[in-house]
Design a protein around this motif. Sequence first.
Motif, PDB file in Angstrom:
ATOM      1  N   ALA A 136       4.093  15.042   1.324  1.00 44.87           N
ATOM      2  CA  ALA A 136       2.352  14.707   1.824  1.00 44.87           C
ATOM      3  C   ALA A 136       1.509  15.649   0.667  1.00 44.87           C
ATOM      4  O   ALA A 136       0.683  14.495   0.293  1.00 44.87           O
ATOM      5  CB  ALA A 136       2.607  14.892   3.081  1.00 44.87           C
ATOM      6  N   ARG A 148      -2.944   8.294  -0.231  1.00 38.24           N
ATOM      7  CA  ARG A 148      -1.557   8.925  -0.356  1.00 38.24           C
ATOM      8  C   ARG A 148      -0.805   8.120  -0.563  1.00 38.24           C
ATOM      9  O   ARG A 148      -0.094   6.760  -0.013  1.00 38.24           O
ATOM     10  CB  ARG A 148      -0.986   9.823   0.968  1.00 38.24           C
ATOM     11  CG  ARG A 148      -0.204   9.547   0.998  1.00 38.24           C
ATOM     12  CD  ARG A 148       0.857  10.945   1.975  1.00 38.24           C
ATOM     13  NE  ARG A 148       2.449  11.374   2.212  1.00 38.24           N
ATOM     14  CZ  ARG A 148       2.691  11.541   2.902  1.00 38.24           C
ATOM     15  NH1 ARG A 148       2.391  11.619   4.165  1.00 38.24           N
ATOM     16  NH2 ARG A 148       4.042  12.032   3.345  1.00 38.24           N
ATOM     17  N   LEU A 198       6.140   1.781   5.632  1.00 39.27           N
ATOM     18  CA  LEU A 198       7.914   2.781   5.381  1.00 39.27           C
ATOM     19  C   LEU A 198       8.055   3.411   6.581  1.00 39.27           C
ATOM     20  O   LEU A 198       7.030   3.900   7.580  1.00 39.27           O
ATOM     21  CB  LEU A 198       6.760   4.114   4.712  1.00 39.27           C
ATOM     22  CG  LEU A 198       8.392   5.489   4.772  1.00 39.27           C
ATOM     23  CD1 LEU A 198       9.071   4.445   3.659  1.00 39.27           C
ATOM     24  CD2 LEU A 198       7.364   6.043   3.478  1.00 39.27           C
ATOM     25  N   VAL A 255       3.792   7.600  -1.496  1.00 38.36           N
ATOM     26  CA  VAL A 255       5.643   7.828  -2.359  1.00 38.36           C
ATOM     27  C   VAL A 255       5.920   7.112  -3.401  1.00 38.36           C
ATOM     28  O   VAL A 255       4.999   6.369  -3.779  1.00 38.36           O
ATOM     29  CB  VAL A 255       5.872   7.771  -0.742  1.00 38.36           C
ATOM     30  CG1 VAL A 255       5.579   8.176   0.258  1.00 38.36           C
ATOM     31  CG2 VAL A 255       6.577   6.271  -0.626  1.00 38.36           C
ATOM     32  N   VAL A 305       6.301   7.912   9.632  1.00 35.50           N
ATOM     33  CA  VAL A 305       5.971   9.328   8.536  1.00 35.50           C
ATOM     34  C   VAL A 305       4.373   9.248   8.947  1.00 35.50           C
ATOM     35  O   VAL A 305       3.640   8.200   8.805  1.00 35.50           O
ATOM     36  CB  VAL A 305       6.416   8.790   7.124  1.00 35.50           C
ATOM     37  CG1 VAL A 305       5.619   9.814   6.593  1.00 35.50           C
ATOM     38  CG2 VAL A 305       7.375   8.524   6.993  1.00 35.50           C
ATOM     39  N   GLY A 306       4.031  10.549   9.936  1.00 43.12           N
ATOM     40  CA  GLY A 306       2.569  10.615   9.807  1.00 43.12           C
ATOM     41  C   GLY A 306       1.674  11.014   8.223  1.00 43.12           C
ATOM     42  O   GLY A 306       2.546  10.922   7.588  1.00 43.12           O
ATOM     43  N   VAL A 307       0.497  10.873   8.625  1.00 40.64           N
ATOM     44  CA  VAL A 307       0.090  10.458   7.439  1.00 40.64           C
ATOM     45  C   VAL A 307      -0.381  11.737   6.826  1.00 40.64           C
ATOM     46  O   VAL A 307      -0.465  11.727   5.235  1.00 40.64           O
ATOM     47  CB  VAL A 307      -1.760  10.297   7.614  1.00 40.64           C
ATOM     48  CG1 VAL A 307      -2.018   8.367   8.165  1.00 40.64           C
ATOM     49  CG2 VAL A 307      -2.046  11.431   8.905  1.00 40.64           C
ATOM     50  N   LEU A 364       1.457   6.386   7.650  1.00 49.20           N
ATOM     51  CA  LEU A 364       1.873   5.676   6.847  1.00 49.20           C
ATOM     52  C   LEU A 364       2.028   3.791   6.922  1.00 49.20           C
ATOM     53  O   LEU A 364       3.134   4.029   8.179  1.00 49.20           O
ATOM     54  CB  LEU A 364       2.929   6.194   5.586  1.00 49.20           C
ATOM     55  CG  LEU A 364       2.303   7.420   5.331  1.00 49.20           C
ATOM     56  CD1 LEU A 364       3.609   8.068   4.290  1.00 49.20           C
ATOM     57  CD2 LEU A 364       1.131   7.629   4.806  1.00 49.20           C
ATOM     58  N   GLN A 365       1.409   3.017   6.292  1.00 51.93           N
ATOM     59  CA  GLN A 365       1.925   1.855   6.914  1.00 51.93           C
ATOM     60  C   GLN A 365       3.014   1.673   6.111  1.00 51.93           C
ATOM     61  O   GLN A 365       2.759   2.080   4.547  1.00 51.93           O
ATOM     62  CB  GLN A 365       0.527   1.381   5.766  1.00 51.93           C
ATOM     63  CG  GLN A 365       0.505   0.725   7.007  1.00 51.93           C
ATOM     64  CD  GLN A 365      -1.560  -0.512   6.276  1.00 51.93           C
ATOM     65  OE1 GLN A 365      -1.357  -1.287   5.541  1.00 51.93           O
ATOM     66  NE2 GLN A 365      -2.777  -0.651   6.817  1.00 51.93           N
ATOM     67  N   GLN A 380       0.892  -1.405   0.009  1.00 47.89           N
ATOM     68  CA  GLN A 380       0.324  -0.571  -0.256  1.00 47.89           C
ATOM     69  C   GLN A 380       1.053   1.041  -0.234  1.00 47.89           C
ATOM     70  O   GLN A 380       2.201   1.704   0.545  1.00 47.89           O
ATOM     71  CB  GLN A 380      -0.707  -0.017   1.402  1.00 47.89           C
ATOM     72  CG  GLN A 380      -2.090  -0.013   1.205  1.00 47.89           C
ATOM     73  CD  GLN A 380      -2.701  -0.010   2.164  1.00 47.89           C
ATOM     74  OE1 GLN A 380      -2.663   0.874   3.120  1.00 47.89           O
ATOM     75  NE2 GLN A 380      -3.600  -1.011   2.294  1.00 47.89           N
TER      76      GLN A 380
END
Lengths: 249, 249
Positions: free
Chosen positions: A81, A109, B13, A111, B47-49, B10-11, A11
């Motif tokens: 972000a 979101r 990462l 990356v 890492v924050g959303v 974030l999932q 994800q």
Amino acid sequence: MPGFATDQLLQGLSVDCVIFGFHQNELKVLLLKLKQLDMWALPGGFVGVTEDVDQAATRVLSERTGLEDIFLQQFFLFGDASRHRAGHGARLAELGAIPAEWADWLDRRFVTLGYYALVEYSRVKAPKPDQTSESCEWCALNALPKLMLDHSEILTKAHDTLKKHLNDQPIGLNLLPAQFTMPELQALYETVLGTTLDRRNFQRKMLGYGILNRTGKRMTGAPHKAPWLYEFDEEKYRLALQAGLNTGW
Amino acid sequence: MPGFATDQLLQGLSVDCVIFGFHQNELKVLLLKLKQLDMWALPGGFVGVTEDVDQAATRVLSERTGLEDIFLQQFFLFGDASRHRAGHGARLAELGAIPAEWADWLDRRFVTLGYYALVEYSRVKAPKPDQTSESCEWCALNALPKLMLDHSEILTKAHDTLKKHLNDQPIGLNLLPAQFTMPELQALYETVLGTTLDRRNFQRKMLGYGILNRTGKRMTGAPHKAPWLYEFDEEKYRLALQAGLNTGW
């Protein structure tokens, strides 16, 4: 874009490949024309749950170009972000550019890890579009179409990185014929850098790196004072890729 | 490790920071001793959303060292599927190293983005451990303790990258006093490279980069023939960080 179910993908992570093509002193980049949209994109994809991230990038390159064993280099993770565009997936689905069941997944979101490669583009027979694109084409760097999301920024950063890497990394293997002249090598550098270079400085610097062998032959079919033919010393070339060219400390 | 709820992250990462410390010709690295385990780790986090990935790395560096405005550089995304250790989170929770509610979340596959920084370590008053560690210490590179997961590989790659970057990137700003001698600068390079260098070659090469100003003063308190004091031309230094030092094409 996924060729498999989204629950089989990591994800929030994608890969995008900036595939530069060099041929007869022209530099181009491989782009996909999106279905139903007047918009283009870098070849990219997602990462399978049991797939290495680097493998995913190699797969994307190979699926689009048919090429294997290409030097593909991670250059930056785009992780701001502000990359997140809420509703992006929904819009693509509405336009019919992607299947409806991908919309929610794509709306999260992401990356993206940027990779670049440099290939001899005449070796790529027919670049192949993916599921979300209608064509895959080499586009001139100075006449780029409109790119989706931040792909134009990714492309620019890849080109800047490639130019910077020329300071300390060799290029040319698989881009030039096995034997080539110094002017041919110089033309490759000039094309990538987008500038003209001084002939004597270039030759002195290149020979100083110790990665070239002079074959002892001159280019045939050339007039008097034909230029010498060179070839890369592949072992020294590979060492320089790892350690850098300017290891003269 | 998260200072907030895992649904705000974030999932899959993480970021890991290899913070090299230089002081009096010694190179060290900042490590965390994990709670309840005879094991150490690189300072890292999630890492924050709504947080940029680069911001997350800057936050980790600042939380551990108190330092701001440090040159922190992405160097590689570690994304192999084999990084995934099923049951890693459960084991940490069982040992009491992390809260039980983090176990499932941590048991998923993670890719981690490696960053490195080089700081003057005497400027770091008291490095601070995070929630999962009992201490935070500078460790000598040649006597490293046992590191968790692939952190030893990440550290090695960071050091190799730093050494390679010396070919084409300046270092020294914020590591040396504002004015320094050529032997002091050379000692910094020798410490990072782990080798001795030829004095004349070093001086010729460094001056050739055009990023140093000779102040016109000699080191005081030194005997006859005291060495000249230099300082960085900060504008040229920053330009060289962007474009590289060997832009002589």
